[in-house]
Design a protein around this motif. Structure first.
Motif, PDB file in Angstrom:
ATOM      1  N   GLY A  15     -25.896  10.148   3.984  1.00  0.00           N
ATOM      2  CA  GLY A  15     -25.478   8.880   3.404  1.00  0.00           C
ATOM      3  C   GLY A  15     -26.376   7.729   3.807  1.00  0.00           C
ATOM      4  O   GLY A  15     -27.342   7.898   4.571  1.00  0.00           O
ATOM      5  N   ALA A  16     -26.067   6.548   3.318  1.00  0.00           N
ATOM      6  CA  ALA A  16     -26.916   5.367   3.538  1.00  0.00           C
ATOM      7  C   ALA A  16     -26.517   4.562   4.763  1.00  0.00           C
ATOM      8  O   ALA A  16     -27.321   3.779   5.280  1.00  0.00           O
ATOM      9  CB  ALA A  16     -26.880   4.475   2.296  1.00  0.00           C
ATOM     10  N   THR A  17     -25.288   4.720   5.239  1.00  0.00           N
ATOM     11  CA  THR A  17     -24.845   3.972   6.412  1.00  0.00           C
ATOM     12  C   THR A  17     -25.473   4.557   7.672  1.00  0.00           C
ATOM     13  O   THR A  17     -25.402   5.767   7.890  1.00  0.00           O
ATOM     14  CB  THR A  17     -23.319   4.029   6.538  1.00  0.00           C
ATOM     15  N   PRO A  18     -26.103   3.739   8.513  1.00  0.00           N
ATOM     16  CA  PRO A  18     -26.767   4.259   9.717  1.00  0.00           C
ATOM     17  C   PRO A  18     -25.799   5.052  10.601  1.00  0.00           C
ATOM     18  O   PRO A  18     -24.671   4.626  10.863  1.00  0.00           O
ATOM     19  CB  PRO A  18     -27.262   2.996  10.424  1.00  0.00           C
ATOM     20  N   ARG A  19     -26.248   6.197  11.048  1.00  0.00           N
ATOM     21  CA  ARG A  19     -25.439   7.066  11.888  1.00  0.00           C
ATOM     22  C   ARG A  19     -26.299   7.641  13.011  1.00  0.00           C
ATOM     23  O   ARG A  19     -27.527   7.694  12.915  1.00  0.00           O
ATOM     24  CB  ARG A  19     -24.840   8.215  11.063  1.00  0.00           C
ATOM     25  N   SER A  20     -25.626   8.105  14.060  1.00  0.00           N
ATOM     26  CA  SER A  20     -26.295   8.797  15.159  1.00  0.00           C
ATOM     27  C   SER A  20     -26.221  10.292  14.884  1.00  0.00           C
ATOM     28  O   SER A  20     -25.135  10.868  14.851  1.00  0.00           O
ATOM     29  CB  SER A  20     -25.616   8.463  16.488  1.00  0.00           C
ATOM     30  N   VAL A  21     -27.384  10.907  14.680  1.00  0.00           N
ATOM     31  CA  VAL A  21     -27.469  12.268  14.150  1.00  0.00           C
ATOM     32  C   VAL A  21     -28.073  13.210  15.189  1.00  0.00           C
ATOM     33  O   VAL A  21     -29.118  12.919  15.776  1.00  0.00           O
ATOM     34  CB  VAL A  21     -28.336  12.303  12.871  1.00  0.00           C
ATOM     35  N   PHE A  22     -27.442  14.350  15.378  1.00  0.00           N
ATOM     36  CA  PHE A  22     -27.978  15.417  16.213  1.00  0.00           C
ATOM     37  C   PHE A  22     -28.588  16.457  15.277  1.00  0.00           C
ATOM     38  O   PHE A  22     -27.881  17.146  14.545  1.00  0.00           O
ATOM     39  CB  PHE A  22     -26.859  16.025  17.049  1.00  0.00           C
ATOM     40  N   LEU A  23     -29.925  16.561  15.283  1.00  0.00           N
ATOM     41  CA  LEU A  23     -30.621  17.557  14.476  1.00  0.00           C
ATOM     42  C   LEU A  23     -30.792  18.827  15.306  1.00  0.00           C
ATOM     43  O   LEU A  23     -31.572  18.858  16.253  1.00  0.00           O
ATOM     44  CB  LEU A  23     -31.995  17.056  14.024  1.00  0.00           C
ATOM     45  N   ALA A  24     -30.077  19.864  14.938  1.00  0.00           N
ATOM     46  CA  ALA A  24     -30.178  21.150  15.625  1.00  0.00           C
ATOM     47  C   ALA A  24     -30.659  22.182  14.621  1.00  0.00           C
ATOM     48  O   ALA A  24     -30.003  23.194  14.365  1.00  0.00           O
ATOM     49  CB  ALA A  24     -28.824  21.537  16.219  1.00  0.00           C
ATOM     50  N   ARG A  72     -38.482  16.348   7.383  1.00  0.00           N
ATOM     51  CA  ARG A  72     -37.802  15.977   6.131  1.00  0.00           C
ATOM     52  C   ARG A  72     -36.885  14.776   6.315  1.00  0.00           C
ATOM     53  O   ARG A  72     -36.617  14.036   5.361  1.00  0.00           O
ATOM     54  CB  ARG A  72     -36.968  17.151   5.613  1.00  0.00           C
ATOM     55  N   PHE A  73     -36.417  14.563   7.538  1.00  0.00           N
ATOM     56  CA  PHE A  73     -35.468  13.475   7.782  1.00  0.00           C
ATOM     57  C   PHE A  73     -36.148  12.117   7.888  1.00  0.00           C
ATOM     58  O   PHE A  73     -35.470  11.093   8.014  1.00  0.00           O
ATOM     59  CB  PHE A  73     -34.616  13.794   9.004  1.00  0.00           C
ATOM     60  N   ALA A  74     -37.472  12.095   7.806  1.00  0.00           N
ATOM     61  CA  ALA A  74     -38.172  10.814   7.695  1.00  0.00           C
ATOM     62  C   ALA A  74     -37.779  10.093   6.418  1.00  0.00           C
ATOM     63  O   ALA A  74     -37.954   8.873   6.302  1.00  0.00           O
ATOM     64  CB  ALA A  74     -39.688  11.030   7.733  1.00  0.00           C
ATOM     65  N   ALA A  75     -37.220  10.820   5.468  1.00  0.00           N
ATOM     66  CA  ALA A  75     -36.743  10.217   4.224  1.00  0.00           C
ATOM     67  C   ALA A  75     -35.476   9.397   4.444  1.00  0.00           C
ATOM     68  O   ALA A  75     -35.044   8.662   3.541  1.00  0.00           O
ATOM     69  CB  ALA A  75     -36.475  11.304   3.179  1.00  0.00           C
ATOM     70  N   ALA A  76     -34.882   9.493   5.621  1.00  0.00           N
ATOM     71  CA  ALA A  76     -33.664   8.727   5.938  1.00  0.00           C
ATOM     72  C   ALA A  76     -33.866   8.007   7.264  1.00  0.00           C
ATOM     73  O   ALA A  76     -33.220   8.321   8.277  1.00  0.00           O
ATOM     74  CB  ALA A  76     -32.456   9.651   5.995  1.00  0.00           C
ATOM     75  N   PRO A  77     -34.764   7.007   7.301  1.00  0.00           N
ATOM     76  CA  PRO A  77     -35.120   6.346   8.563  1.00  0.00           C
ATOM     77  C   PRO A  77     -34.053   5.406   9.098  1.00  0.00           C
ATOM     78  O   PRO A  77     -34.193   4.881  10.208  1.00  0.00           O
ATOM     79  CB  PRO A  77     -36.392   5.579   8.196  1.00  0.00           C
ATOM     80  N   GLU A  78     -33.001   5.165   8.327  1.00  0.00           N
ATOM     81  CA  GLU A  78     -31.957   4.244   8.780  1.00  0.00           C
ATOM     82  C   GLU A  78     -31.105   4.841   9.897  1.00  0.00           C
ATOM     83  O   GLU A  78     -30.409   4.115  10.612  1.00  0.00           O
ATOM     84  CB  GLU A  78     -31.044   3.843   7.603  1.00  0.00           C
ATOM     85  N   HIS A  79     -31.178   6.152  10.068  1.00  0.00           N
ATOM     86  CA  HIS A  79     -30.377   6.814  11.094  1.00  0.00           C
ATOM     87  C   HIS A  79     -31.158   6.931  12.400  1.00  0.00           C
ATOM     88  O   HIS A  79     -32.389   6.859  12.423  1.00  0.00           O
ATOM     89  CB  HIS A  79     -29.962   8.208  10.616  1.00  0.00           C
ATOM     90  N   SER A  80     -30.431   7.132  13.497  1.00  0.00           N
ATOM     91  CA  SER A  80     -31.063   7.455  14.777  1.00  0.00           C
ATOM     92  C   SER A  80     -30.866   8.946  15.027  1.00  0.00           C
ATOM     93  O   SER A  80     -29.813   9.505  14.707  1.00  0.00           O
ATOM     94  CB  SER A  80     -30.465   6.621  15.904  1.00  0.00           C
ATOM     95  N   TYR A  81     -31.870   9.585  15.619  1.00  0.00           N
ATOM     96  CA  TYR A  81     -31.873  11.039  15.704  1.00  0.00           C
ATOM     97  C   TYR A  81     -32.044  11.544  17.137  1.00  0.00           C
ATOM     98  O   TYR A  81     -32.884  11.040  17.889  1.00  0.00           O
ATOM     99  CB  TYR A  81     -33.004  11.615  14.849  1.00  0.00           C
ATOM    100  N   LEU A  82     -31.252  12.538  17.464  1.00  0.00           N
ATOM    101  CA  LEU A  82     -31.460  13.364  18.647  1.00  0.00           C
ATOM    102  C   LEU A  82     -31.926  14.716  18.112  1.00  0.00           C
ATOM    103  O   LEU A  82     -31.209  15.364  17.347  1.00  0.00           O
ATOM    104  CB  LEU A  82     -30.163  13.523  19.434  1.00  0.00           C
ATOM    105  N   ILE A  83     -33.131  15.146  18.503  1.00  0.00           N
ATOM    106  CA  ILE A  83     -33.742  16.333  17.908  1.00  0.00           C
ATOM    107  C   ILE A  83     -33.986  17.364  18.998  1.00  0.00           C
ATOM    108  O   ILE A  83     -34.718  17.104  19.953  1.00  0.00           O
ATOM    109  CB  ILE A  83     -35.067  15.968  17.214  1.00  0.00           C
TER     110      ILE A  83
END
Length: 260
Positions: free
Chosen positions: A127-136, A144-155
């Motif tokens: 979605g478009a609302t910024p979220r804290s995302v755990f990429l596992a 691919r998630f560079a297409a959604a830079p509004e989020h913060s990522y733990l990778i």
């Protein structure tokens, strides 16, 4: 009669366990092949080949040159191309093939799963609302998630994500399973994770993140597997050992299974 020649297409914990057992059984000339995606794979107890074959035709040539009697596809559930190549090479050479493929995870009561068909759909599902995302999801498709830079990522990945994800906020962890409910819960809480993105790999080594998500009420975006080729399939190392024994008429299946 010469030793039975077996090729294991590896890359999973199940492939390693299978190799460890086959290596102890007399009458087999087995070897294992790895794609080479892990920079420093742990040593295996069988002769190990690293790198691609050159598609289905290249694999078919290898099967003929090495006079392989049985091929076992024990690749990662998301190594779809390799599984297709194995099925095609088997058909081209009439080399017997079966797959050792762990069962997929299934949602249970309390899970908040959103199932998607691929990584691009997972990006959209954030979605478009910024979220804290755990990429596992490992390192191969993290970009691919560079297409959604509004989020913060733990990778989290076994090997470094190189180049790093082109987003303003990204934290990297290098780690390999198995993980525990306690450590996964602590990680999710420490980083204030709101959603986990993972692939439906199945197995026990990394399932704890799903248990933690359920306990904490965290959403999971689950990338589902593509439909694999239609080949004979077993889900456990024990079943794979029994299939090998049946194929070659090994009388003492119990000794092959001992210690599994």
């Amino acid at each position: 009669m010469g030793a039975h020649r077996i090729l294991i297409l590896g890359g999973t914990g199940e492939a390693r366990r299978l190799a460890e057992h086959v290596a102890t059984v007399s009458g087999f000339d087995a070897r294992i092949s790895l794609a080479g995606r892990t920079a420093e794979p742990r040593p295996l107890p069988l002769p190990t080949r690293i790198g691609g074959f050159g598609g289905a035709e290249g694999l078919a040539r290898y099967l003929k040159e090495q006079a392989i009697d049985l091929m076992i596809d024990a690749t990662h559930p998301f190594a779809a191309r390799m599984s297709v190549n194995a099925a095609e090479a088997s058909a081209l050479t009439q080399t017997p093939l079966f797959a050792l493929r762990r069962a997929a995870w299934q949602p249970v009561a309390g899970d908040r799963w959103t199932s998607v068909p691929d990584i691009d759909a997972a990006v959209t599902a954030l979605g478009a609302t910024p979220r804290s995302v755990f990429l596992a999801i490992g390192r191969q498709e993290a970009h691919r998630f560079a297409a959604a830079p509004e989020h913060s990522y733990l990778i989290r990945s076994v090997d470094p994500v190189d180049p790093p994800l082109a987003v303003p906020k990204a934290v990297y962890i290098r780690s390999a399973g198995p993980f525990t409910l306690e450590t996964e819960s602590a990680l999710i809480t420490e980083h204030a994770i709101e959603v986990i993105v993972t692939k439906n790999s199945g197995g026990d080594a990394t399932v704890a993140k799903l248990d933690a998500a359920r306990a904490l009420g965290i959403e999971v975006i689950m990338v589902e597997r593509r439909l694999p080729p239609e080949v004979p399939t077993v889900e456990t190392v024990e079943a794979a050992l029994a299939a090998i024994a049946h194929r070659f008429g090994v009388p003492d299946v119990g000794s092959m299974n001992r210690g599994v």
